[in-house]
Design a protein around this motif. Sequence first.
Motif, PDB file in Angstrom:
ATOM      1  N   MET A   1       0.831  -1.697  -0.184  1.00  0.00           N
ATOM      2  CA  MET A   1       0.123  -0.210  -0.403  1.00  0.00           C
ATOM      3  C   MET A   1       0.277   1.301  -0.344  1.00  0.00           C
ATOM      4  N   ALA A   2       1.159   2.283  -0.829  1.00  0.00           N
ATOM      5  CA  ALA A   2       1.071   3.193  -1.072  1.00  0.00           C
ATOM      6  C   ALA A   2       1.297   4.583   0.131  1.00  0.00           C
ATOM      7  N   ASN A   3       0.096   4.788   0.663  1.00  0.00           N
ATOM      8  CA  ASN A   3       0.313   4.863   1.077  1.00  0.00           C
ATOM      9  C   ASN A   3      -0.910   4.917   2.804  1.00  0.00           C
ATOM     10  N   GLN A   4      -0.072   5.173   4.102  1.00  0.00           N
ATOM     11  CA  GLN A   4      -1.043   4.817   4.656  1.00  0.00           C
ATOM     12  C   GLN A   4      -1.785   4.638   5.753  1.00  0.00           C
ATOM     13  N   TYR A   5      -2.317   6.309   5.393  1.00  0.00           N
ATOM     14  CA  TYR A   5      -3.150   6.719   5.909  1.00  0.00           C
ATOM     15  C   TYR A   5      -4.468   6.749   5.119  1.00  0.00           C
ATOM     16  N   VAL A   6      -5.789   6.879   5.292  1.00  0.00           N
ATOM     17  CA  VAL A   6      -6.616   6.505   4.850  1.00  0.00           C
ATOM     18  C   VAL A   6      -7.841   7.891   5.179  1.00  0.00           C
ATOM     19  N   ASN A   7      -7.937   8.511   3.358  1.00  0.00           N
ATOM     20  CA  ASN A   7      -8.363   9.670   3.849  1.00  0.00           C
ATOM     21  C   ASN A   7     -10.039  10.427   2.548  1.00  0.00           C
ATOM     22  N   LYS A   8     -10.125   8.629   2.664  1.00  0.00           N
ATOM     23  CA  LYS A   8     -11.340   9.269   2.299  1.00  0.00           C
ATOM     24  C   LYS A   8     -11.888   7.662   2.419  1.00  0.00           C
ATOM     25  N   PHE A   9     -13.319   7.179   2.586  1.00  0.00           N
ATOM     26  CA  PHE A   9     -13.950   5.893   2.982  1.00  0.00           C
ATOM     27  C   PHE A   9     -15.293   5.669   2.503  1.00  0.00           C
ATOM     28  N   ILE A  10     -15.729   5.074   2.066  1.00  0.00           N
ATOM     29  CA  ILE A  10     -16.802   4.608   0.959  1.00  0.00           C
ATOM     30  C   ILE A  10     -17.147   3.617   1.819  1.00  0.00           C
ATOM     31  N   LEU A  11     -18.921   3.642   2.171  1.00  0.00           N
ATOM     32  CA  LEU A  11     -19.454   2.303   2.424  1.00  0.00           C
ATOM     33  C   LEU A  11     -20.540   2.157   1.574  1.00  0.00           C
ATOM     34  N   GLY A  12     -20.391   0.960   0.417  1.00  0.00           N
ATOM     35  CA  GLY A  12     -21.643   0.842  -0.177  1.00  0.00           C
ATOM     36  C   GLY A  12     -21.108   1.584  -1.449  1.00  0.00           C
ATOM     37  N   GLU A  13     -22.449   2.707  -1.373  1.00  0.00           N
ATOM     38  CA  GLU A  13     -22.319   3.540  -2.716  1.00  0.00           C
ATOM     39  C   GLU A  13     -22.153   4.874  -2.046  1.00  0.00           C
ATOM     40  N   GLU A  14     -21.875   4.981  -0.741  1.00  0.00           N
ATOM     41  CA  GLU A  14     -22.316   6.373   0.415  1.00  0.00           C
ATOM     42  C   GLU A  14     -20.762   6.350   0.802  1.00  0.00           C
ATOM     43  N   VAL A  15     -20.812   7.508   0.614  1.00  0.00           N
ATOM     44  CA  VAL A  15     -19.480   8.848   0.753  1.00  0.00           C
ATOM     45  C   VAL A  15     -18.841   9.160   2.314  1.00  0.00           C
ATOM     46  N   LYS A  16     -19.161   8.578   2.968  1.00  0.00           N
ATOM     47  CA  LYS A  16     -18.625   8.349   4.746  1.00  0.00           C
ATOM     48  C   LYS A  16     -18.011   9.563   4.911  1.00  0.00           C
ATOM     49  N   PHE A  17     -16.796  10.137   4.879  1.00  0.00           N
ATOM     50  CA  PHE A  17     -16.514  11.061   5.080  1.00  0.00           C
ATOM     51  C   PHE A  17     -15.064  11.234   4.017  1.00  0.00           C
ATOM     52  N   ASP A  18     -14.951  11.843   4.050  1.00  0.00           N
ATOM     53  CA  ASP A  18     -14.073  12.671   2.484  1.00  0.00           C
ATOM     54  C   ASP A  18     -13.015  13.544   2.048  1.00  0.00           C
ATOM     55  N   LEU A  19     -11.663  13.334   2.979  1.00  0.00           N
ATOM     56  CA  LEU A  19     -10.691  14.780   3.470  1.00  0.00           C
ATOM     57  C   LEU A  19     -10.000  14.769   2.360  1.00  0.00           C
ATOM     58  N   THR A  20      -9.880  14.650   0.410  1.00  0.00           N
ATOM     59  CA  THR A  20      -9.377  14.579  -0.708  1.00  0.00           C
ATOM     60  C   THR A  20      -9.380  16.406  -0.510  1.00  0.00           C
ATOM     61  N   GLN A  21     -10.259  16.718  -0.186  1.00  0.00           N
ATOM     62  CA  GLN A  21     -10.480  18.251  -1.364  1.00  0.00           C
ATOM     63  C   GLN A  21     -10.181  19.125   0.294  1.00  0.00           C
ATOM     64  N   ASP A  22      -9.399  18.556   1.459  1.00  0.00           N
ATOM     65  CA  ASP A  22      -9.461  19.755   2.539  1.00  0.00           C
ATOM     66  C   ASP A  22      -8.207  20.778   2.288  1.00  0.00           C
ATOM     67  N   ASP A  23      -7.987  22.135   2.548  1.00  0.00           N
ATOM     68  CA  ASP A  23      -7.123  22.083   2.460  1.00  0.00           C
ATOM     69  C   ASP A  23      -6.103  22.844   3.908  1.00  0.00           C
ATOM     70  N   ILE A  24      -6.856  22.011   5.017  1.00  0.00           N
ATOM     71  CA  ILE A  24      -5.979  22.625   6.524  1.00  0.00           C
ATOM     72  C   ILE A  24      -4.422  22.408   6.200  1.00  0.00           C
ATOM     73  N   THR A  25      -3.791  23.214   6.744  1.00  0.00           N
ATOM     74  CA  THR A  25      -2.440  22.521   7.044  1.00  0.00           C
ATOM     75  C   THR A  25      -1.694  23.365   7.665  1.00  0.00           C
ATOM     76  N   PRO A  26      -0.688  22.595   8.905  1.00  0.00           N
ATOM     77  CA  PRO A  26      -0.441  23.055  10.247  1.00  0.00           C
ATOM     78  C   PRO A  26      -0.193  24.951   9.942  1.00  0.00           C
ATOM     79  N   ASP A  27      -0.062  25.377   9.056  1.00  0.00           N
ATOM     80  CA  ASP A  27       0.351  27.254   9.552  1.00  0.00           C
ATOM     81  C   ASP A  27      -1.247  28.211   9.037  1.00  0.00           C
ATOM     82  N   LYS A  28      -1.893  26.738   9.089  1.00  0.00           N
ATOM     83  CA  LYS A  28      -3.389  27.655   9.365  1.00  0.00           C
ATOM     84  C   LYS A  28      -4.670  27.035  10.699  1.00  0.00           C
ATOM     85  N   LEU A  29      -3.672  25.902  10.603  1.00  0.00           N
ATOM     86  CA  LEU A  29      -4.668  25.661  12.677  1.00  0.00           C
ATOM     87  C   LEU A  29      -4.071  26.472  13.199  1.00  0.00           C
TER      88      LEU A  29
END
Length: 196
Positions: A1-29
């Motif tokens: 597996m190339a990436n160790q973190y799950v950033n998107k979770f789909i259950l059946g046809e339903e997207v339960k969470f999706d971080l791929t469009q987030d733009d938060i970075t440490p300097d903005k938090l």
Amino acid sequence: MANQYVNKFILGEEVKFDLTQDDITPDKLASGIKAHDKSGAPIVGTCTFDADTRDATATAAEILSGKTAYKAGAKITGTMPNNGAKTLNITKKSTSVTIPMGFHDGSGKAQIDPTEAAKIIPENIRDGIAILGVTGTMSGTEGASPQAKTVTPTFGTQEITPDSPDYNYLSSVTVNPIPVSYTDNEAGGQTLKIGA
């Protein structure tokens, strides 16, 4: 597996969470706050700003001298003078007193200069006249030294004044009648003399 973190979770046809469009970075938090970036990796905020100051309008001259603030992400130090309890003395009726620029703590005052205020007493104000709440008692004859004079008209101009330094004004001037005399002359008539 190339990436160790799950950033998107789909259950059946339903997207339960999706971080791929987030733009938060440490300097903005905010500093110390934990979250996840768009890859799903945990991050800890590093931003020490607690407000967005990009639209701030204060200038150094509007901030008390020595005090600091932030504007558009930059720290500024105030230059406004701290006048504290400022007292303004009014010394002349015709001259206004300028209020100095800067901070005033609210306990200052504007007042008649004490030297001038000491002159505003009943004895120095005409009877019946009130100045700044002080009603006068002066009759107008204090320090007066009147002189009565008697004068005889002449054909020349006369200036009638009191005799200084004993008198400072004339209480009355009596004008004698113009001298008129008749004397017999050698021609058998009379000589009329006026003003001598």
